[in-house]
Write an enzyme that holds these catalytic residues in place. Sequence first.
Site, mmCIF file in Angstrom:
data_model
loop_
_atom_site.group_PDB
_atom_site.id
_atom_site.type_symbol
_atom_site.label_atom_id
_atom_site.label_comp_id
_atom_site.label_asym_id
_atom_site.label_seq_id
_atom_site.Cartn_x
_atom_site.Cartn_y
_atom_site.Cartn_z
ATOM 1 N N TYR A 54 0.880 -1.319 -0.040
ATOM 2 C CA TYR A 54 0.052 -0.042 -0.176
ATOM 3 C C TYR A 54 0.984 1.287 0.073
ATOM 4 O O TYR A 54 0.377 2.287 -0.760
ATOM 5 C CB TYR A 54 -0.718 0.027 1.304
ATOM 6 C CG TYR A 54 -1.675 1.253 1.230
ATOM 7 C CD1 TYR A 54 -2.575 1.527 0.536
ATOM 8 C CD2 TYR A 54 -1.215 2.290 2.206
ATOM 9 C CE1 TYR A 54 -3.579 2.811 0.586
ATOM 10 C CE2 TYR A 54 -1.968 3.491 2.135
ATOM 11 C CZ TYR A 54 -2.841 3.886 1.254
ATOM 12 O OH TYR A 54 -3.632 5.062 1.657
ATOM 13 N N SER A 136 -3.112 14.114 7.222
ATOM 14 C CA SER A 136 -4.030 13.747 5.857
ATOM 15 C C SER A 136 -5.476 13.834 6.640
ATOM 16 O O SER A 136 -5.751 13.270 7.785
ATOM 17 C CB SER A 136 -3.795 12.518 5.510
ATOM 18 O OG SER A 136 -4.681 12.049 4.514
ATOM 19 N N GLN A 165 -4.042 18.577 5.348
ATOM 20 C CA GLN A 165 -4.496 18.215 3.844
ATOM 21 C C GLN A 165 -5.919 17.785 3.874
ATOM 22 O O GLN A 165 -6.359 17.077 4.775
ATOM 23 C CB GLN A 165 -3.669 16.943 3.402
ATOM 24 C CG GLN A 165 -4.021 16.670 2.096
ATOM 25 C CD GLN A 165 -5.224 15.475 2.069
ATOM 26 O OE1 GLN A 165 -5.133 14.845 2.968
ATOM 27 N NE2 GLN A 165 -5.796 15.471 1.034
ATOM 28 N N TYR A 167 -9.426 16.840 1.868
ATOM 29 C CA TYR A 167 -10.064 16.435 0.689
ATOM 30 C C TYR A 167 -11.556 16.949 1.030
ATOM 31 O O TYR A 167 -12.043 17.192 1.972
ATOM 32 C CB TYR A 167 -10.433 14.715 0.858
ATOM 33 C CG TYR A 167 -9.280 14.046 0.409
ATOM 34 C CD1 TYR A 167 -8.664 13.939 -0.908
ATOM 35 C CD2 TYR A 167 -8.605 13.187 1.415
ATOM 36 C CE1 TYR A 167 -7.701 13.336 -1.395
ATOM 37 C CE2 TYR A 167 -7.614 12.409 0.958
ATOM 38 C CZ TYR A 167 -6.946 12.126 -0.372
ATOM 39 O OH TYR A 167 -5.925 11.528 -0.521
ATOM 40 N N THR A 193 -6.657 19.417 -1.639
ATOM 41 C CA THR A 193 -6.250 18.485 -2.625
ATOM 42 C C THR A 193 -7.088 18.257 -3.812
ATOM 43 O O THR A 193 -8.305 18.109 -3.792
ATOM 44 C CB THR A 193 -5.885 17.182 -2.088
ATOM 45 O OG1 THR A 193 -4.928 17.344 -0.862
ATOM 46 C CG2 THR A 193 -5.262 16.172 -2.778
ATOM 47 N N LYS A 283 -2.800 21.418 -3.907
ATOM 48 C CA LYS A 283 -1.923 20.275 -3.925
ATOM 49 C C LYS A 283 -2.455 19.287 -5.052
ATOM 50 O O LYS A 283 -3.682 18.920 -5.128
ATOM 51 C CB LYS A 283 -1.987 19.455 -2.681
ATOM 52 C CG LYS A 283 -0.991 18.202 -2.576
ATOM 53 C CD LYS A 283 -0.776 17.647 -1.370
ATOM 54 C CE LYS A 283 0.045 16.361 -1.306
ATOM 55 N NZ LYS A 283 -0.197 15.269 -2.346
ATOM 56 N N HIS A 307 0.266 13.041 -6.985
ATOM 57 C CA HIS A 307 -0.101 12.026 -5.704
ATOM 58 C C HIS A 307 0.902 10.941 -5.502
ATOM 59 O O HIS A 307 0.334 9.848 -5.377
ATOM 60 C CB HIS A 307 -1.674 11.688 -5.854
ATOM 61 C CG HIS A 307 -2.371 11.499 -4.602
ATOM 62 N ND1 HIS A 307 -3.096 12.668 -4.198
ATOM 63 C CD2 HIS A 307 -2.665 10.599 -3.644
ATOM 64 C CE1 HIS A 307 -3.818 12.300 -3.070
ATOM 65 N NE2 HIS A 307 -3.341 10.978 -2.919
ATOM 66 N N ARG A 310 -0.082 7.668 -7.647
ATOM 67 C CA ARG A 310 -1.136 6.785 -7.331
ATOM 68 C C ARG A 310 -2.529 7.116 -7.636
ATOM 69 O O ARG A 310 -3.595 6.530 -7.175
ATOM 70 C CB ARG A 310 -1.185 7.063 -5.588
ATOM 71 C CG ARG A 310 -0.009 6.697 -5.139
ATOM 72 C CD ARG A 310 0.221 6.786 -3.410
ATOM 73 N NE ARG A 310 -0.612 6.137 -2.492
ATOM 74 C CZ ARG A 310 -0.513 5.090 -1.975
ATOM 75 N NH1 ARG A 310 0.456 4.433 -2.272
ATOM 76 N NH2 ARG A 310 -1.432 4.515 -1.268
ATOM 77 N N GLY A 340 8.511 11.084 -5.816
ATOM 78 C CA GLY A 340 9.656 10.664 -6.289
ATOM 79 C C GLY A 340 10.920 10.780 -5.462
ATOM 80 O O GLY A 340 11.887 10.505 -5.761
ATOM 81 N N ILE A 341 10.837 12.019 -4.402
ATOM 82 C CA ILE A 341 12.190 12.128 -3.906
ATOM 83 C C ILE A 341 12.774 11.002 -3.047
ATOM 84 O O ILE A 341 11.931 10.618 -2.225
ATOM 85 C CB ILE A 341 11.856 13.277 -3.015
ATOM 86 C CG1 ILE A 341 11.483 14.705 -3.939
ATOM 87 C CG2 ILE A 341 13.177 13.485 -1.930
ATOM 88 C CD1 ILE A 341 11.002 15.702 -3.179
ATOM 89 N N MET A 342 13.966 10.439 -3.338
ATOM 90 C CA MET A 342 14.389 9.340 -2.355
ATOM 91 C C MET A 342 15.833 9.812 -1.938
ATOM 92 O O MET A 342 16.510 8.949 -1.383
ATOM 93 C CB MET A 342 14.585 8.131 -3.317
ATOM 94 C CG MET A 342 13.127 7.467 -3.467
ATOM 95 S SD MET A 342 12.572 6.717 -2.202
ATOM 96 C CE MET A 342 13.627 5.109 -2.285
ATOM 97 N N GLY A 361 7.015 11.762 1.150
ATOM 98 C CA GLY A 361 5.997 10.808 1.702
ATOM 99 C C GLY A 361 6.597 9.472 2.038
ATOM 100 O O GLY A 361 6.493 9.149 3.129
#
Length: 418
Positions: A54, A136, A165, A167, A193, A283, A307, A310, A340-342, A361
């Site tokens: 997940y 969230s 955040q 919804y 968002t 966002k 997102h 996702r 994508g930040i690693m 995230g």
Amino acid sequence: MVTRQLPKPAELLELLQFKKPEFDGRKRRLAAALTIDDLRSIAKRRTPKAAFDYTDGGAEGELSLTRARQAFQDVEFHPGILKPAPDVDTRVDILGGPSALPFGIAPTGFTRLMQTEGEVAGAGAAAAAGIPFTLSTLGTTSIEGVRDVTRREPQGPVPGRNWFQLYVMRDREISYELTRRAAAAGFDTLHFTVDTPVAGARLRDKRNGFSIPPQLTLGTIINAIPRPWWWFDFLTTPKLEFASLSSTGGTVGELLDAAMDPTISYDDLAVIRDLWPGKIVIKGVQNVEDSLRLRDAGVDGIVLSNHGGRQLDRAPIPFHLLPDVRKAVGDDFTVMIDTGIMNGADIVASVALGADFTLIGRAYLYGLMAGGRAGVNRTIEILRGEIERTMRLLGVSTLAELEPKHVTQLARLAPIPR
């Protein structure tokens, strides 16, 4: 000819320095993690497949996530020489307040599913480090719970800050009440968002039969056998639920369906803007035209994001979009980026190409799964070290010195001319 001699005992003792053993398994495995990918590997070993997938997975073929990470790898840095940077300053002012580092923790749903400390670990680690934490709508710790964690935590180099955040749900009153609660709890920024009109097709979850709470099958039981610690934590801690939505009733599926609404519009943004006293950012922005329209609508900033890969697979890559958006909206409008930040170098490259701030995230969740609060601390420590080292190697002492000239985005995927 080399003269041979018998080694002297004193010299042997100097050469044979035995490392002091670490008997704390958590400290030992986290100390061995040198990168975010190392934390991911530990997290995968320690977390049941459904919960790990997940976190780790994306929508459909996961092309958006793969491309976003590849975009950061396809970066060429251009260091300046003979520009000493023995001390680097990583502080930044963002949305009316300070952050000790150019990144904060992004909003993540179901967080206590990954590891039982959940948002408590994330908010506490963020406050200690002096960076923002974003809760969230689908978080598993309440708005007030996160506020209390931040207040209890000894403050870092700058005060901890909480963001929320939102919804916009089908039942608008639920969203309005969450907005009021976050404001009353002292959250200073709202992430409105816009990239989830419907849920993305997260195929790993479907194949794993993912649900909240987890449903036991023969497969989950077999997968859990080598991970008893996760199940012990899960079964001996408070019930897993959407903490901020627990009073709304309904099943988990109904709550998820209610959180996705294809009818949200600029009218909803106007209502939330009137309700919210602090800063508001949008966002999920994915093109230049929307960036300009939102700037002109008077919001305080945007987050370029798909997102985390996702939602819409094959969506634009936020890092590729960044230079064009910055050029279009000008220097005075806040532009943030996630997905994508690693690596701390990814953050440095983003700032150089115009990002005011970044959000992590999965990198945060890998640390959480690897070691709870200590694992989140390790995530922040790794990224901080990579940021500082990259800045020194580039020859810059402050984030303000980073410019587009320091980075080239290499073209692996280029549009076909029409």
